[in-house]
Design a protein around this motif. Structure first.
Motif, PDB file in Angstrom:
ATOM      1  N   GLY A 115      37.531  50.437  40.757  1.00 59.14           N
ATOM      2  CA  GLY A 115      38.581  50.979  39.912  1.00 59.14           C
ATOM      3  C   GLY A 115      39.948  50.788  40.682  1.00 59.14           C
ATOM      4  N   GLU A 116      40.024  49.715  41.724  1.00 59.79           N
ATOM      5  CA  GLU A 116      41.162  49.451  42.513  1.00 59.79           C
ATOM      6  C   GLU A 116      42.446  49.137  41.427  1.00 59.79           C
ATOM      7  OE1 GLU A 116      42.508  46.525  45.917  1.00 59.79           O
ATOM      8  OE2 GLU A 116      41.200  45.798  44.624  1.00 59.79           O
ATOM      9  N   LYS A 117      43.281  49.907  41.659  1.00 57.16           N
ATOM     10  CA  LYS A 117      44.714  49.467  40.906  1.00 57.16           C
ATOM     11  C   LYS A 117      45.322  48.346  41.325  1.00 57.16           C
ATOM     12  CE  LYS A 117      47.192  52.899  39.683  1.00 57.16           C
ATOM     13  NZ  LYS A 117      48.000  54.380  39.650  1.00 57.16           N
ATOM     14  N   ILE A 118      45.464  47.412  40.442  1.00 50.18           N
ATOM     15  CA  ILE A 118      46.292  46.020  40.902  1.00 50.18           C
ATOM     16  C   ILE A 118      47.466  45.730  39.779  1.00 50.18           C
ATOM     17  CG2 ILE A 118      45.925  43.781  41.078  1.00 50.18           C
ATOM     18  CD1 ILE A 118      43.008  44.071  41.908  1.00 50.18           C
ATOM     19  N   ASN A 119      48.466  45.405  40.420  1.00 50.95           N
ATOM     20  CA  ASN A 119      49.541  44.884  39.723  1.00 50.95           C
ATOM     21  C   ASN A 119      49.772  43.534  39.934  1.00 50.95           C
ATOM     22  OD1 ASN A 119      52.675  43.949  39.604  1.00 50.95           O
ATOM     23  ND2 ASN A 119      52.682  46.148  38.376  1.00 50.95           N
ATOM     24  N   ILE A 120      49.845  42.689  38.765  1.00 50.84           N
ATOM     25  CA  ILE A 120      49.804  41.328  38.783  1.00 50.84           C
ATOM     26  C   ILE A 120      51.084  40.959  38.239  1.00 50.84           C
ATOM     27  CG2 ILE A 120      49.016  39.112  38.311  1.00 50.84           C
ATOM     28  CD1 ILE A 120      46.352  40.063  38.161  1.00 50.84           C
ATOM     29  N   GLU A 121      52.102  40.603  38.858  1.00 51.38           N
ATOM     30  CA  GLU A 121      53.523  39.960  38.268  1.00 51.38           C
ATOM     31  C   GLU A 121      53.512  38.592  38.235  1.00 51.38           C
ATOM     32  OE1 GLU A 121      57.366  38.432  39.099  1.00 51.38           O
ATOM     33  OE2 GLU A 121      56.677  39.930  40.700  1.00 51.38           O
ATOM     34  N   PHE A 122      53.747  37.977  36.950  1.00 54.62           N
ATOM     35  CA  PHE A 122      53.543  36.694  36.940  1.00 54.62           C
ATOM     36  C   PHE A 122      54.467  35.799  35.774  1.00 54.62           C
ATOM     37  CE2 PHE A 122      50.189  38.300  34.429  1.00 54.62           C
ATOM     38  CZ  PHE A 122      50.485  37.395  33.069  1.00 54.62           C
ATOM     39  N   VAL A 123      54.675  34.632  35.719  1.00 53.34           N
ATOM     40  CA  VAL A 123      55.764  34.114  34.850  1.00 53.34           C
ATOM     41  C   VAL A 123      57.211  34.437  35.563  1.00 53.34           C
ATOM     42  CG1 VAL A 123      56.756  33.395  32.872  1.00 53.34           C
ATOM     43  CG2 VAL A 123      54.261  34.062  32.966  1.00 53.34           C
ATOM     44  N   THR A 157      47.303  45.884  35.723  1.00 49.22           N
ATOM     45  CA  THR A 157      48.548  46.020  35.201  1.00 49.22           C
ATOM     46  C   THR A 157      49.487  44.770  35.202  1.00 49.22           C
ATOM     47  OG1 THR A 157      48.700  48.401  35.523  1.00 49.22           O
ATOM     48  CG2 THR A 157      50.767  47.125  34.899  1.00 49.22           C
ATOM     49  N   LYS A 158      49.592  44.032  34.043  1.00 48.03           N
ATOM     50  CA  LYS A 158      50.177  42.849  34.002  1.00 48.03           C
ATOM     51  C   LYS A 158      51.983  43.258  33.913  1.00 48.03           C
ATOM     52  CE  LYS A 158      47.865  41.169  30.781  1.00 48.03           C
ATOM     53  NZ  LYS A 158      47.250  40.230  29.461  1.00 48.03           N
ATOM     54  N   GLU A 159      52.777  42.473  34.589  1.00 48.61           N
ATOM     55  CA  GLU A 159      54.011  42.884  34.731  1.00 48.61           C
ATOM     56  C   GLU A 159      54.946  41.602  34.751  1.00 48.61           C
ATOM     57  OE1 GLU A 159      57.394  45.870  37.140  1.00 48.61           O
ATOM     58  OE2 GLU A 159      55.115  46.127  37.224  1.00 48.61           O
ATOM     59  N   TYR A 160      56.081  41.697  33.992  1.00 41.01           N
ATOM     60  CA  TYR A 160      57.154  40.508  33.889  1.00 41.01           C
ATOM     61  C   TYR A 160      58.420  41.330  34.516  1.00 41.01           C
ATOM     62  CZ  TYR A 160      59.620  36.478  31.983  1.00 41.01           C
ATOM     63  OH  TYR A 160      60.140  35.446  31.669  1.00 41.01           O
ATOM     64  N   TYR A 161      58.805  40.382  35.376  1.00 38.63           N
ATOM     65  CA  TYR A 161      60.018  40.975  36.209  1.00 38.63           C
ATOM     66  C   TYR A 161      61.191  40.166  35.535  1.00 38.63           C
ATOM     67  CZ  TYR A 161      63.367  42.083  39.907  1.00 38.63           C
ATOM     68  OH  TYR A 161      64.648  42.506  40.434  1.00 38.63           O
ATOM     69  N   ILE A 162      62.140  40.832  34.678  1.00 34.19           N
ATOM     70  CA  ILE A 162      63.352  40.013  34.009  1.00 34.19           C
ATOM     71  C   ILE A 162      64.334  39.988  35.033  1.00 34.19           C
ATOM     72  CG2 ILE A 162      64.674  39.650  31.866  1.00 34.19           C
ATOM     73  CD1 ILE A 162      62.871  41.943  30.979  1.00 34.19           C
ATOM     74  N   ASN A 163      64.771  38.623  35.502  1.00 34.71           N
ATOM     75  CA  ASN A 163      66.102  38.538  36.316  1.00 34.71           C
ATOM     76  C   ASN A 163      67.155  38.430  35.469  1.00 34.71           C
ATOM     77  OD1 ASN A 163      63.718  36.602  37.863  1.00 34.71           O
ATOM     78  ND2 ASN A 163      64.721  37.962  39.069  1.00 34.71           N
ATOM     79  N   ASP A 164      67.708  39.441  35.109  1.00 33.84           N
ATOM     80  CA  ASP A 164      68.865  39.493  34.043  1.00 33.84           C
ATOM     81  C   ASP A 164      70.116  40.045  34.765  1.00 33.84           C
ATOM     82  OD1 ASP A 164      67.759  42.025  34.416  1.00 33.84           O
ATOM     83  OD2 ASP A 164      67.510  42.739  32.452  1.00 33.84           O
TER      84      ASP A 164
END
Length: 567
Positions: A115-123, A157-164
């Motif tokens: 149950g380890e909570k992992i955030n993966i940010e990619f692209v 959790t899959k995350e996208y960081y928008i460089n806006d």
């Protein structure tokens, strides 16, 4: 499987030497040479120095205390200075097939993640242009890793960081001002030079045409057309900011669509750099650092004491003109993720960001968090070739080949498999012509054809009156050839491969596994008839290849690749 064998030998070690309080753990290794058995242990040599005994003597004692009531082990030998070589019984291996059938789509899945909570940010590509092939490799690595971690008991959790925010959006706004004015007044725009630092490529013209045809943007276009020529390229104007925001939204929509069409890549969270600034979170993070004495003034700028946390030098965080650097926003961004309670953060970056890791890791430690929670996968370059020759750059994109172009040419399945054929931090040569071949030379075709071939065999068997047999209808002892035992052992290894892929954060291990399994299966098929005149033997072989179909389908699903029934 491996855990049960490990426990048998751990128990034998404890029984042999009950005195020591802290006995070293037992680790199973796979011998490089098959004649040395299925597994090997070096525990006797590890214990030798502590017990002051000959390792071969220790090995003999361990073997004498093995308790194997279920007949798992066929043979145990002592080799060399004290290695323990283990050969498992054929019946034990064959019973794996029953486990595969019973678990089906769940076979291979486990709970090592607890149950380890992992955030993966990619692209997280800047929304100023199309995704290129480098983004594509990062996208597949991130997406496949997320699937692997989910399958091994992690909460991902899959995350996208928008460089806006920042100069790239201002330059996009200037480019759009120019192109929108060009659509309406081409004669006037010829007298004005295209903005320095602006974005070239046909895609900018396409976005301008889309904005021009959008009735909701009529007001913006009128304002741009009303500007005096000398004001058209004002980087600080409110119109330029709005123009950049509108353009990046159109481009981001394209990115979203391209990712969905690339094996169904969908993100759980979309984070905006601009919103981080507007909410005051970036400034709040900087104020917190100042209160802690982590920021000092020098040469008119403000510097983060990142060298106190392992970086090679301190970093500018507020420039002389008062503007914040990208590092300031990144600190606030990672602080927000940590505040959400993630146990681990995984960022997938391009290899050119290598030097950025220590400063972000240092910032995480400065925030009071364990820097070991922060992991970065650096994605190496992709070289596109066509039959060994470099591919010419795309005119449409400006200066690179887009991901969409590659997917349109070779398909999503082939693109994903090729991007995952090598470890992410090794350079990759992607041959477009090879990816389209329908021969054994093409690794993704070779793997998918294994699944299609199994489906074809099962269909033909059903037509001849042989359905997929149940366990009660199968005599597994009839599976006895070396080739059959090799395939069974490979199928049994799948959970271990999946677990290793999760622990090492290396999704490419699955493509390597599938390729090796395909080699074994096709070789077996070419020399062995699955459906024979012997009904019992046919049922046993059908049971085995159906097990292979389950494993192949499960593994391909984690890679985001289809398992076709026909090819």
């Amino acid at each position: 499987m491996k855990a049960s064998i490990t426990e048998i030998f751990s128990h034998a070690v404890r029984k042999s030497y009950p005195g020591p309080d802290h006995l070293p753990p037992v680790f199973l290794e796979t011998p490089k040479q098959k004649e040395h058995g299925d597994y090997a242990l070096n525990i006797a040599m590890v214990l030798a120095s502590n017990l002051k005994k000959n390792p071969r003597e220790i090995a003999r004692s361990i073997i004498e205390n093995i308790e194997d009531s279920e007949g798992v082990i066929k043979k145990v030998d002592i080799a060399g200075p004290g290695f323990i070589n283990i050969t498992l019984s054929e019946n034990y291996w064959r019973d794996i097939l029953t486990d595969i059938h019973e678990k089906g789509v769940l076979y291979g899945r486990g709970d090592i993640g607890n149950g380890e909570k992992i955030n993966i940010e990619f692209v997280s590509a800047n929304p100023t242009g199309p995704l290129h092939v480098g983004h594509g490799r990062g996208a597949v690595v991130g997406d496949a890793l997320a699937r692997v971690l989910d399958a091994t008991g992690h909460k991902v959790t899959k995350e996208y960081y928008i460089n806006d925010s920042g100069s790239q959006i201002r330059n996009l706004g200037l480019s759009m001002n120019y192109r929108l004015r060009q659509v309406k007044e081409p004669d006037i725009i010829q007298k004005i030079a295209f903005p320095e630092g602006g974005y070239h490529g046909d895609y900018i013209n396409e976005v301008a045409l889309m904005i021009n045809s959008d009735s909701e943007q009529a007001g913006l276009i009128e304002e741009i057309c009303a500007l005096p020529p000398e004001k058209l390229l004002d980087a600080e104007s409110e119109i330029t900011e709005r123009s950049g925001d509108v353009a990046q939204k159109f481009l981001l929509e394209r990115i979203v669509d391209n990712l969905k069409n690339f094996g169904g890549i969908i993100f759980d969270v979309w984070s905006s750099e601009k919103e981080l600034h507007n909410s005051g979170k970036v400034r709040a993070a900087m104020d917190s650092f100042m209160e802690k004495g982590l920021i000092y003034e020098s040469d008119g700028a403000s510097w983060f004491r990142s060298s106190d946390f392992g970086d090679e030098k301190d970093r500018v965080i507020i420039k002389e003109d008062g503007n914040l650097t990208y590092l300031a926003a990144d600190i606030a961004y990672h602080k927000e993720k940590l505040d959400k309670g993630y146990d681990r953060i995984i960022d997938v970056w391009g290899a050119d960001h290598h030097g950025y890791i220590p400063r972000v890791r240092g910032a995480i430690e400065a925030l009071g968090h364990d820097p070991e929670k922060f992991n970065v996968l650096l994605i190496q370059m992709v070289t596109l070739t066509r039959e060994g020759k470099p591919v010419t750059m795309s005119k449409r994109s400006g200066n690179f080949v887009t991901l969409k172009e590659v997917v349109d040419e070779v398909g999503s399945d082939a693109a994903r498999f090729f991007f995952l054929m090598r470890r992410y931090d090794s350079q990759l040569e992607f041959d477009l012509e090879l990816a389209k071949k329908t021969t054994a030379d093409n690794p993704v075709f070779y793997v998918q054809y294994m699944h299609a071939r199994i489906c074809s065999i099962l269909t033909r068997a059903k037509e001849s009156g042989l359905d997929i047999p149940s366990r009660d209808e199968v005599r597994l002892k009839l599976l006895s050839t070396p080739e059959e035992m090799e395939i069974i052992k490979q199928l049994a290894a799948y959970p271990e491969v999946l677990e290793g892929s999760a622990l090492s954060m290396e999704p490419h291990r699955l493509t390597v596994y599938l390729t090796n399994l395909a080699i074994s299966f096709h070789s077996y098929y070419n020399k062995t008839k699955v459906v024979t005149d012997d009904a019992a033997l046919s049922r046993a072989r059908l049971y085995m290849i159906c097990s292979a179909r389950i494993v192949v389908r499960n593994a391909l699903a984690l890679l985001g690749i289809s398992a076709p029934d026909k090819m």
